[in-house]
Enzyme design. Structure first.
Site, PDB file in Angstrom:
ATOM      1  CD  GLU A 156       3.058  -4.124  -4.087  1.00  0.00           C
ATOM      2  OE1 GLU A 156       1.853  -4.053  -3.792  1.00  0.00           O
ATOM      3  OE2 GLU A 156       3.938  -3.402  -3.583  1.00  0.00           O
ATOM      4  CE  LYS A 204      -0.309  -4.001  -0.326  1.00  0.00           C
ATOM      5  NZ  LYS A 204       0.385  -3.080  -1.263  1.00  0.00           N
ATOM      6  CB  CYS A 214       3.819  -3.702  -0.482  1.00  0.00           C
ATOM      7  SG  CYS A 214       4.682  -2.101  -0.521  1.00  0.00           S
TER       8      CYS A 214
END
Length: 289
Positions: free
Chosen positions: A44, A117, A154
């Site tokens: 990331e 995200k 993540c």
């Protein structure tokens, strides 16, 4: 004819030598491709250090639009050269809004789309809500040259709903670029095993391999804190069993090969999707259950 794919997870440290980060990431992609990898996962936000450790407005200058993005274009050219798929994590500026995003670069060099995200964490050392709005793309599956893939970022990896949504849309593999390590408020906390196991659960529950790439190295913040990333990148198979794992400190390329058609038959025979009861899952649609 059996359809197989070789995947790679990588991990590295990042510095404020931004071109140097790109050089290191490219080296790992080339190493992975030389080992036969057809889909290569970089961690990331690898273009810079993990700036979310501090809340500093000047770091918004790191964000760039997805269109005419030099980082994405660099890895798109590399993907085409090596015939590999590369999910490219980047800090996206979209109008007046900022996202933590991944460009899905196919082996042709074409960008198939952008994932933003969905779940944004906020805690000591990981103050991402200061920088990123929650993603508005939803969870998607990308039909790449080598496989249909789902990509989360993540904190997304802690949510089984995200993995299941991608699996239901036809993903054959799940990829999670990550930045996670020590907790500045409590040095005794170490979530590395928990972090791995939650994703192993996604693999087992969906009969689908999972690939996760994390950071390594120690980074000092600008306000007296520091983070030590714990690496531990891994690849697990469709039952959740580890097939390749990295240590906590070493720049690494991991690879594994999967029989996608064989896994698809196994997934169908277990009946995990046949026996779902979505009409009973209404509590998932509200915060209070």
């Amino acid at each position: 004819m059996t359809r197989t794919v070789t995947v790679a997870a990588t991990q590295m440290a990042c510095t404020w030598d931004l071109p140097g980060n790109i050089v290191r990431a490219e080296k790992l992609v080339r190493e992975a491709a030389a080992k036969g990898a057809q889909i290569v996962l970089i961690q990331e936000l690898f273009e810079a250090p993990y700036f979310c450790q501090d809340q500093i407005a000047e770091f918004f200058d790191l964000a760039k639009p997805a269109h005419d993005n030099a980082l994405i274009e660099h890895f798109a050219a590399l993907a085409e050269e090596l015939n590999v798929v590369i999910p490219v994590s980047f800090f996206e500026k979209a109008g007046q809004t900022f996202f933590n995003s991944v460009a899905i670069v196919d082996a042709t060099g074409d960008v198939l789309g952008i994932y933003r995200k969905s779940h944004i964490p906020d805690g000591p050392g990981y103050t991402e809500k200061f920088y990123f709005s929650p993603g508005d793309t939803g969870f998607e599956v990308w039909e790449t040259r080598h496989a249909a893939i789902g990509v989360g970022i993540c904190w997304d990896q802690w949510f089984p709903e995200a993995a299941r949504a991608m699996a239901l849309q036809g993903a054959e593999l799940l990829f999670y670029p990550t930045a996670i390590g020590s907790e500045p408020q409590d040095a005794s906390l170490d979530s590395s095993g928990h972090w791995q196991r939650v994703m192993q659960g996604h693999a087992a529950a969906n009969l689908m391999p999972v690939i996760a790439s994390n950071w390594i190295g120690k980074e000092d913040g600008r306000k007296g804190t520091s983070l030590t990333f714990y690496g531990s990148s891994f690849i697990c198979d469709q039952t959740g069993s580890m097939v390749a794992t990295a240590d906590r400190e070493t720049e690494t390329v991991l690879t594994a090969t999967f029989d996608l058609d064989g896994i698809a038959r196994q997934r169908a025979s277990w009946g995990l999707f046949r026996d779902r009861r979505p009409e009973l899952y209404g509590p998932l649609l509200g915060y209070e259950g």
